[in-house]
Scaffold this motif. Structure first.
Motif, PDB file in Angstrom:
ATOM      1  N   ASP A 229       0.842  -1.207   0.000  1.00 14.59           N
ATOM      2  CA  ASP A 229       0.000   0.000   0.000  1.00 14.59           C
ATOM      3  C   ASP A 229       0.870   1.248   0.000  1.00 14.59           C
ATOM      4  OD1 ASP A 229      -2.232  -1.552   0.062  1.00 14.59           O
ATOM      5  OD2 ASP A 229      -2.582  -1.343   2.220  1.00 14.59           O
TER       6      ASP A 229
ATOM      7  N   GLU B  31       3.389   6.226  -6.993  1.00 13.54           N
ATOM      8  CA  GLU B  31       2.462   6.866  -7.933  1.00 13.54           C
ATOM      9  C   GLU B  31       2.749   8.362  -8.091  1.00 13.54           C
ATOM     10  OE1 GLU B  31       0.489   4.542  -9.748  1.00 13.54           O
ATOM     11  OE2 GLU B  31      -1.415   4.830  -8.716  1.00 13.54           O
TER      12      GLU B  31
ATOM     13  N   LEU C  17       4.171  -3.313  -7.627  1.00 10.62           N
ATOM     14  CA  LEU C  17       3.687  -2.263  -8.524  1.00 10.62           C
ATOM     15  C   LEU C  17       2.904  -2.851  -9.691  1.00 10.62           C
ATOM     16  CD1 LEU C  17       6.823   0.085  -8.587  1.00 10.62           C
ATOM     17  CD2 LEU C  17       4.609   0.541  -7.510  1.00 10.62           C
TER      18      LEU C  17
ATOM     19  N   VAL D   4       3.075   1.554  -3.335  1.00 10.96           N
ATOM     20  CA  VAL D   4       2.308   1.963  -4.510  1.00 10.96           C
ATOM     21  C   VAL D   4       1.899   3.430  -4.384  1.00 10.96           C
ATOM     22  CG1 VAL D   4       0.124   1.615  -5.728  1.00 10.96           C
ATOM     23  CG2 VAL D   4       1.517  -0.364  -5.073  1.00 10.96           C
ATOM     24  N   ALA D   5       1.428   3.792  -3.197  1.00 11.88           N
ATOM     25  CA  ALA D   5       0.967   5.180  -3.015  1.00 11.88           C
ATOM     26  C   ALA D   5       2.097   6.179  -3.246  1.00 11.88           C
ATOM     27  CB  ALA D   5       0.396   5.344  -1.603  1.00 11.88           C
TER      28      ALA D   5
ATOM     29  N   GLU E 260       1.400  -5.790  -9.824  1.00 13.19           N
ATOM     30  CA  GLU E 260       0.151  -6.425  -9.375  1.00 13.19           C
ATOM     31  C   GLU E 260      -0.910  -5.384  -9.039  1.00 13.19           C
ATOM     32  OE1 GLU E 260       1.148  -8.960  -6.095  1.00 13.19           O
ATOM     33  OE2 GLU E 260       2.366 -10.266  -7.391  1.00 13.19           O
ATOM     34  N   ARG E 261      -0.490  -4.295  -8.392  1.00 13.56           N
ATOM     35  CA  ARG E 261      -1.483  -3.313  -7.928  1.00 13.56           C
ATOM     36  C   ARG E 261      -1.903  -2.334  -9.018  1.00 13.56           C
ATOM     37  NH1 ARG E 261      -1.969  -2.499  -2.327  1.00 13.56           N
ATOM     38  NH2 ARG E 261      -1.515  -4.498  -1.326  1.00 13.56           N
ATOM     39  N   THR E 262      -0.955  -1.963  -9.893  1.00 21.24           N
ATOM     40  CA  THR E 262      -1.275  -0.862 -10.818  1.00 21.24           C
ATOM     41  C   THR E 262      -1.218  -1.304 -12.276  1.00 21.24           C
ATOM     42  OG1 THR E 262       1.023  -0.125 -11.070  1.00 21.24           O
ATOM     43  CG2 THR E 262      -0.198   0.750  -9.190  1.00 21.24           C
ATOM     44  N   GLY E 263      -0.657  -2.461 -12.536  1.00 20.99           N
ATOM     45  CA  GLY E 263      -0.544  -2.916 -13.921  1.00 20.99           C
ATOM     46  C   GLY E 263       0.616  -2.277 -14.661  1.00 20.99           C
ATOM     47  N   HIS E 264       1.380  -1.432 -13.981  1.00 24.85           N
ATOM     48  CA  HIS E 264       2.535  -0.808 -14.656  1.00 24.85           C
ATOM     49  C   HIS E 264       3.578  -0.438 -13.618  1.00 24.85           C
ATOM     50  CE1 HIS E 264       1.665   3.295 -13.216  1.00 24.85           C
ATOM     51  NE2 HIS E 264       0.406   2.897 -13.251  1.00 24.85           N
ATOM     52  N   VAL E 265       4.758  -0.116 -14.093  1.00 23.07           N
ATOM     53  CA  VAL E 265       5.768   0.454 -13.201  1.00 23.07           C
ATOM     54  C   VAL E 265       6.171   1.814 -13.744  1.00 23.07           C
ATOM     55  CG1 VAL E 265       6.770  -1.671 -12.290  1.00 23.07           C
ATOM     56  CG2 VAL E 265       7.597  -0.764 -14.438  1.00 23.07           C
ATOM     57  N   GLN E 266       6.753   2.604 -12.888  1.00 24.98           N
ATOM     58  CA  GLN E 266       7.203   3.912 -13.326  1.00 24.98           C
ATOM     59  C   GLN E 266       8.224   3.731 -14.453  1.00 24.98           C
ATOM     60  OE1 GLN E 266       6.043   3.290 -10.544  1.00 24.98           O
ATOM     61  NE2 GLN E 266       4.678   5.039 -10.351  1.00 24.98           N
TER      62      GLN E 266
END
Lengths: 318, 281
Positions: free
Chosen positions: A228, A235, A260, A231-232, A262-268
Motif C-alpha cells: 500500500d 504513484e 507495482l 504503490v501510493a 500487481e497493484r497498478t498494472g505498470h511500473v514507473q
C-alpha cells in the motif's frame, strides 16, 4: 545490531516463558548470563543446522518460541528444507537470527556471503523476512516478534551501523516507514532495506545539496511487503530506485516491482534496481569495499539517481 | 554387532487385529488407487502396539498437552498411521475412500493440522527425529512427563539430519525420546545392504548415546514387552531396531522393492490384496 538482538533474546526471555535460545557454534560465552539464569532455555548445539531448525520446530509445536542463531548463509541454505517444511509448512513462531547478512563477511569470501537470503526466504509461504536498519530498530523488531506467531527471518548487519531509525516513526512488522518525505510529484523515490537505508538517506542528503529532493522509504519487512505504502508513494514519484545489499534476483527490487505490477498494472518508466550482480563475489576486502564495487555507496547511489533523473528518457517523460 | 532378528519376521503370524488394520490400509490403497504398499505394511505392528499399549492420548482432545507424542517420520508409511488413528476414533473410516483425493484430508504424506492425531507433517525424510528432540526438550522445559516416539524408515536414516538429531538426543540425554527404526531391509531402489548398508545398526545407535536393542517388528508380544519397558535407560534416549518385512501380509508385495509404491491397481491385484488380509469388509 547483533549485540542488541542477542541481548533482547535474554531480556524478553525474562518475562516470556516461551522464549528459548538455540545457537549453533557461536562465540564462547554467548548469552552466558541467560544460560546461568535459565539453563533449560539456552542451547549451544554445535555445527548442525538441520538439527537446530528441526529441534526448534518441535519446541514451537509445543508452545515455545525459539530464537535460532547462526551465520546467515548457513541458517538459510544449509537447512533450507527444514526451514521450508518444519517451520513454514507448520507456520511456527521460530525466529532465525542471521549473522552477517549481505556482504558483511567480505574478507571470508563467497562461502560466507548471504546475498540471496531475501530471495530464498521470500519464496517460502508463511515466512516473514526482515532487515532492520540499525540496533535501535532491532530492539523494536524484537519486541514486535512476541505477537507475531509465524516464522521470521531476521537479517543482522555488521554491527556498529549508524543509527538512522527513529522511534517516533513507530514500528510494525509489515509496515514500511517514510524516513524522508517529499511533498508534491515527480521526485525520485528511494526504497531501501536493512543497512542500505542509512546509505539511501546519505545519498538523499547529497542529492539535496545538488538541488534534487529525494524521498526515502525504509522497508524493514520485505515480506509481508507494505505494498500500500510503496504503490501510493511510487504513484507520485518521478522515478523509483530500490537499494539493497542483495543480488538483483528476488530481493527488495523484485518484491517492489511485483507489487507495482500487481497493484497498478505498470511500473514507473524510470525504475532502477540497485543491488549486487548475479555473480559470486570475486573480491575480499570489506563490506564497504564490496558495496562500492557494486555502486552501492551513498555518493554512487546519488550519482545514479541524478544521472537517471537527467537522462533523455526522463526528459521524454517530462 | 550386526542386527539380526531374534525371530524370523517373515514367518511371524498375523492375528485378527493386525489383519483388520491391514484391511484399512488396502481400503486406502483402493480409495486412492495408489500408495506406499510395502512401507505401510511393515509398520502395522509397531504402530499398533504403540497406540494400543504404550502411548497416552485422547482422540477427543488431540492437543491434550500431557499426551505422548508419536511422529511418523517415514511419512510415506502414512496409511498405517491413518489406520490406527481411525481405529482409535480420531476420524471416520470413510476418509480412506478419499485417500489422495483433491479434497480429502488423507494425503500421500501425513499433515499436522489436517489429519487429527498427526503430530508433524512428514514426507521429506530425515525430519522427524529432530522435531522429536525439540518436543522432548519442550517437555523437559515445561515439566511435563510426556514421552516422544519417532518412527523412521531404514532408507530414511541414510539422511545426515537423522544423525545430527541422534547426536543432539545423546548429548541432551533425552530419556523421554525413543527412536524406532522400521528395518524392513528394502529401500526404494533395492536392498539396503546394497544401496547404503546400515550395519552394524544397533552399534551405531549405541555409539550415539542411545540404549539400543532390536526386536521382531511383527511380533506383537515381543514389541509390547519391549516398548512397555521404554525408556530402556533413565539417562539416555532409547533406540529400537524393528526387524520387519516390507509388504508384510501381502504375499505378492513381501520383500519386493517394486512394491515400495504402487498405483493403478487392477481388480485382480485388489482382490489378491484383500484376500491376503481377510477379505473386504
Amino acid at each position: 545490531m547483533r549485540k542488541a538482538c542477542i541481548k533482547m533474546v535474554h531480556e524478553l526471555a525474562r518475562t516470556d516463558p516461551r522464549i528459548v535460545f538455540i545457537g549453533s557454534d557461536l562465540s564462547p560465552g554467548l548469552l552466558d548470563e541467560m544460560k546461568q539464569e535459565m539453563p533449560k532455555r539456552h542451547f549451544m548445539e554445535g555445527v548442525l543446522e538441520q538439527q537446530a531448525i528441526g529441534m526448534a520446530a518441535g519446541m514451537a509445536m509445543d508452545g515455545l518460541m525459539p530464537f535460532v542463531n547462526t551465520i546467515a548463509t548457513f541458517i538459510t541454505r544449509r537447512c533450507y528444507e527444514q526451514v521450508a517444511l518444519d517451520l513454514c509448512l507448520h507456520d511456527l513462531p521460530v525466529r532465525l537470527i542471521a549473522n552477517g547478512g549481505g556482504v558483511v563477511y567480505a574478507p571470508l569470501g563467497p562461502t560466507h556471503l548471504a546475498v540471496e537470503d531475501f530471495a530464498i526466504m521470500r519464496a517460502l509461504p508463511n515466512m516473514t523476512v526482515t532487515a532492520v536498519a540499525d540496533a535501535e530498530e532491532m530492539q523494536r523488531l524484537m519486541r514486535a516478534t512476541l505477537d507475531w506467531l509465524h516464522p521470521i527471518y531476521i537479517r543482522l548487519g555488521k554491527g556498529g551501523d549508524p543509527i538512522v531509525s527513529d522511534a517516533d516513526k513507530g514500528f510494525e512488522i509489515g509496515k514500511g516507514i517514510v524516513m524522508r518525505p517529499v511533498a508534491g510529484h515527480g521526485h525520485p523515490l528511494l526504497i531501501a532495506c536493512g543497512v542500505m537505508t542509512g546509505r539511501a538517506l546519505a545519498a538523499a542528503e547529497i542529492l539535496a545539496r545538488r538541488g534534487i529532493e529525494a524521498e526515502v522509504i525504509h522497508i524493514h519487512t520485505l515480506k509481508p511487503l507494505d505494498a500500500d505504502l510503496i504503490v501510493a508513494r511510487a504513484e507520485v514519484a518521478g522515478s523509483v530506485f530500490t537499494i539493497e545489499e542483495h543480488t538483483l534476483i528476488g530481493g527488495l527490487g523484485s518484491a517492489v516491482l511485483d507489487a507495482l505490477i500487481e497493484r497498478t498494472g505498470h511500473v514507473q518508466p524510470l525504475f532502477r534496481k540497485l543491488g549486487l550482480p548475479d555473480k559470486f563475489a570475486a573480491n575480499y576486502g570489506s563490506q564497504d569495499q564490496l558495496l562500492e564495487l557494486s555502486g552501492l555507496q551513498p555518493e554512487q547511489i546519488a550519482e545514479t539517481v541524478a544521472e537517471t533523473a537527467a537522462s533523455p528518457a526522463a526528459a521524454g517523460i517530462r | 554387532m550386526k542386527s539380526t532378528p531374534s525371530a524370523d519376521p517373515q514367518s511371524t503370524p498375523l492375528d485378527a487385529r493386525s489383519l483388520y488394520l491391514r484391511r484399512l490400509v488396502v481400503r486406502g490403497l483402493e480409495g486412492g488407487n495408489r500408495g506406499h504398499v510395502g512401507a505401510s505394511m511393515s509398520l502395522i505392528e509397531i504402530l499398533r502396539v504403540l497406540y494400543d499399549d504404550i502411548l497416552r492420548f485422547r482422540p477427543d482432545e488431540p492437543d491434550w498437552p500431557q499426551r505422548d507424542r508419536c511422529i511418523l517420520s517415514k511419512g510415506h508409511g502414512c496409511l498405517a498411521l491413518y489406520a490406527i488413528l481411525a481405529d482409535k476414533g480420531y476420524f471416520d473410516l470413510a476418509h480412506f475412500d478419499e485417500f489422495c483425493h483433491v479434497n480429502g484430508i488423507l494425503g500421500g504424506h501425513p499433515e499436522r493440522g489436517k489429519v487429527p492425531g498427526v503430530e508433524a507433517s512428514t514426507g521429506a525424510l530425515g525430519h522427524g527425529l529432530a522435531i522429536g528432540t525439540g518436543m522432548a526438550l519442550a517437555a523437559r522445559i515445561q515439566d511435563r512427563d510426556s514421552r516422544v516416539y519417532v518412527v523412521m524408515g531404514d532408507g530414511e536414516i541414510n539422511e545426515g539430519s537423522v544423525w545430527e538429531a541422534a547426536l543432539s538426543a545423546g548429548k541432551h540425554r533425552l530419556s523421554n525420546l525413543t527412536a524406532i527404526v522400521d528395518y524392513n531391509k528394502i529401500q526404494s531402489a533395492g536392498p539396503t545392504a546394497d544401496i547404503q548398508d546400515l550395519e552394524p545398526l544397533v552399534d551405531k545407535w549405541q555409539s550415539f548415546g542411545f540404549a539400543a536393542v532390536d526386536v521382531d517388528g511383527h511380533d506383537v508380544d515381543a514389541l509390547r514387552s519391549l516398548l512397555t519397558r521404554t525408556p530402556l535407560a533413565d539417562d539416555r534416549p532409547t533406540a529400537i531396531i524393528c526387524h520387519t518385512i516390507k509388504g508384510k501380509g501381502i504375499p505378492i508385495a513381501e520383500g519386493d522393492p517394486t512394491w515400495h509404491h504402487r498405483a493403478r491397481f487392477s481388480p485382480e491385484i485388489l482382490t489378491d490384496m484383500y484376500s491376503a488380509v481377510g477379505g473386504k469388509e
